[in-house]
Design an enzyme around this catalytic site. Structure first.
Site, PDB file in Angstrom:
ATOM      1  N   LYS A  28       0.825  -1.212   0.000  1.00  0.00           N
ATOM      2  CA  LYS A  28       0.000   0.000   0.000  1.00  0.00           C
ATOM      3  C   LYS A  28       0.860   1.264   0.000  1.00  0.00           C
ATOM      4  O   LYS A  28       0.583   2.204  -0.727  1.00  0.00           O
ATOM      5  CB  LYS A  28      -0.930   0.033   1.228  1.00  0.00           C
ATOM      6  CG  LYS A  28      -1.885  -1.138   1.316  1.00  0.00           C
ATOM      7  CD  LYS A  28      -2.837  -1.008   2.497  1.00  0.00           C
ATOM      8  CE  LYS A  28      -2.149  -0.911   3.844  1.00  0.00           C
ATOM      9  NZ  LYS A  28      -1.420  -2.122   4.261  1.00  0.00           N
TER      10      LYS A  28
ATOM     11  N   ARG B 154      -8.779   1.580   9.757  1.00  0.00           N
ATOM     12  CA  ARG B 154      -8.486   0.151   9.943  1.00  0.00           C
ATOM     13  C   ARG B 154      -9.492  -0.532  10.840  1.00  0.00           C
ATOM     14  O   ARG B 154      -9.357  -1.728  11.108  1.00  0.00           O
ATOM     15  CB  ARG B 154      -7.113  -0.015  10.598  1.00  0.00           C
ATOM     16  CG  ARG B 154      -6.004   0.179   9.634  1.00  0.00           C
ATOM     17  CD  ARG B 154      -4.741  -0.408  10.202  1.00  0.00           C
ATOM     18  NE  ARG B 154      -3.648   0.074   9.400  1.00  0.00           N
ATOM     19  CZ  ARG B 154      -2.458  -0.469   9.367  1.00  0.00           C
ATOM     20  NH1 ARG B 154      -2.194  -1.508  10.100  1.00  0.00           N
ATOM     21  NH2 ARG B 154      -1.518   0.025   8.610  1.00  0.00           N
TER      22      ARG B 154
ATOM     23  N   ARG C 256      11.402  -7.190   3.938  1.00  0.00           N
ATOM     24  CA  ARG C 256      11.371  -5.810   4.439  1.00  0.00           C
ATOM     25  C   ARG C 256      12.033  -5.726   5.815  1.00  0.00           C
ATOM     26  O   ARG C 256      12.722  -4.764   6.118  1.00  0.00           O
ATOM     27  CB  ARG C 256       9.910  -5.341   4.528  1.00  0.00           C
ATOM     28  CG  ARG C 256       9.789  -3.883   4.891  1.00  0.00           C
ATOM     29  CD  ARG C 256       8.384  -3.370   4.695  1.00  0.00           C
ATOM     30  NE  ARG C 256       7.548  -3.640   5.843  1.00  0.00           N
ATOM     31  CZ  ARG C 256       6.248  -3.334   5.909  1.00  0.00           C
ATOM     32  NH1 ARG C 256       5.649  -2.794   4.873  1.00  0.00           N
ATOM     33  NH2 ARG C 256       5.559  -3.571   6.983  1.00  0.00           N
TER      34      ARG C 256
ATOM     35  N   ARG D 130      12.459  -2.539  10.798  1.00  0.00           N
ATOM     36  CA  ARG D 130      11.357  -1.970  11.570  1.00  0.00           C
ATOM     37  C   ARG D 130      11.095  -2.818  12.814  1.00  0.00           C
ATOM     38  O   ARG D 130      11.099  -4.036  12.733  1.00  0.00           O
ATOM     39  CB  ARG D 130      10.101  -1.931  10.694  1.00  0.00           C
ATOM     40  CG  ARG D 130       9.710  -0.540  10.302  1.00  0.00           C
ATOM     41  CD  ARG D 130       8.602  -0.544   9.303  1.00  0.00           C
ATOM     42  NE  ARG D 130       7.363  -1.122   9.811  1.00  0.00           N
ATOM     43  CZ  ARG D 130       6.198  -1.003   9.172  1.00  0.00           C
ATOM     44  NH1 ARG D 130       6.136  -0.333   8.037  1.00  0.00           N
ATOM     45  NH2 ARG D 130       5.121  -1.541   9.661  1.00  0.00           N
TER      46      ARG D 130
ATOM     47  N   ARG E 167       0.091  -9.248  13.200  1.00  0.00           N
ATOM     48  CA  ARG E 167      -0.511  -8.144  12.433  1.00  0.00           C
ATOM     49  C   ARG E 167      -1.463  -8.677  11.360  1.00  0.00           C
ATOM     50  O   ARG E 167      -2.470  -8.046  11.050  1.00  0.00           O
ATOM     51  CB  ARG E 167       0.581  -7.265  11.823  1.00  0.00           C
ATOM     52  CG  ARG E 167       1.055  -6.227  12.851  1.00  0.00           C
ATOM     53  CD  ARG E 167       2.426  -5.675  12.580  1.00  0.00           C
ATOM     54  NE  ARG E 167       2.634  -5.173  11.273  1.00  0.00           N
ATOM     55  CZ  ARG E 167       3.775  -5.304  10.588  1.00  0.00           C
ATOM     56  NH1 ARG E 167       4.782  -5.973  11.109  1.00  0.00           N
ATOM     57  NH2 ARG E 167       3.892  -4.777   9.396  1.00  0.00           N
TER      58      ARG E 167
END
Ligand code: ADP
Length: 209
Positions: free
Chosen positions: A13, A88, A127, A133, A144
């Site tokens: 996204k 969300r 990622r 992260r 998640r």
């Protein structure tokens, strides 16, 4: 144009939001980035949000709504936005609906990024290696995805019932996905223009300042 993106973590996204925003000259509003900014700046909101983000849980609605509202209202005034990561939850969707209807506007499109779980897990692992992260560990990633299923998935039906849900396959070369999305948005824009919907829709409300 007012567009929101719905998709699980890792669906791309953020990447697509940046491209579409540039192409259509829209503001890109990414709640994850806003929250990471608050955390880095060690603000009160950031300190409260940090635990949720690190665990892979959603930050409480009130905080995210507070963080997002002024930006959405401003972007609405300036020609539109791509919302990446908001809403969300149904409560957030209702809040956004209230802001919009108070101004006589509504979301134009809710774009659903469709992608399989195996592909997602592979991308997120990549990622995690690249960006480091704090919420990209394998356990948090799985969590998640569950949070997406339980809390965000109901939005698909919510926007389908409002007649603005468009599905897009989020697999394949990044450029091809961008092209598909741009085609959808151009089509929507043309249709709205033909219907005479592209008039100035928003009147200045000093209460928003
Ligand atoms: P991803 O889509 O990969 O999960 P984001 O950067 O969009 O990444 O979000 C990272 C984290 O920020 C989420 O796991 C959540 O903790 C928090 N967050 C982002 N947007 C929202 C939102 N609209 N409501 C609640 N929490 C959010």
């Amino acid at each position: 144009m007012r567009v929101l993106l719905i998709g699980p973590p890792g669906a791309g996204k953020g990447t697509q939001a940046a491209r579409i925003a540039a192409h259509f000259d829209l503001a890109q509003i990414a709640t994850g980035d806003l929250l990471r900014g608050e955390i880095a700046a060690d603000t009160q909101l950031g300190r409260t949000a940090k635990g949720y983000v690190d665990r892979g849980d959603l930050v409480p609605d009130e905080l995210v709504i507070t963080l997002t509202k002024a930006r959405v209202v401003k972007a609405n005034r300036e020609g539109g936005y791509i919302l990446d990561g908001y809403p969300r939850t149904l409560a957030q969707a209702e809040a956004a609906h209230r802001w919009a209807t108070a101004r006589g506007v509504s979301f134009d499109l809710a774009l659903l990024f469709e992608i399989g779980t195996d592909e997602l897990l592979a991308r997120l692992a990549g990622r995690a290696r690249q960006e480091g992260r704090s919420d990209d560990t394998e356990q948090t990633i799985r969590h998640r995805l569950e949070v997406f299923q339980s809390q965000t998935y109901p939005l698909i039906d919510y926007y389908r019932q409002r007649g603005i849900l468009v599905r897009t396959e989020a697999v394949g070369p990044v450029d091809a996905i961008t092209e598909r999305i741009c085609a959808v948005l151009h089509w929507h824009k043309a249709r709205a223009l033909a219907a005479g919907a592209d008039r100035p829709e928003w009147t200045f409300d000093p209460a928003d300042e």
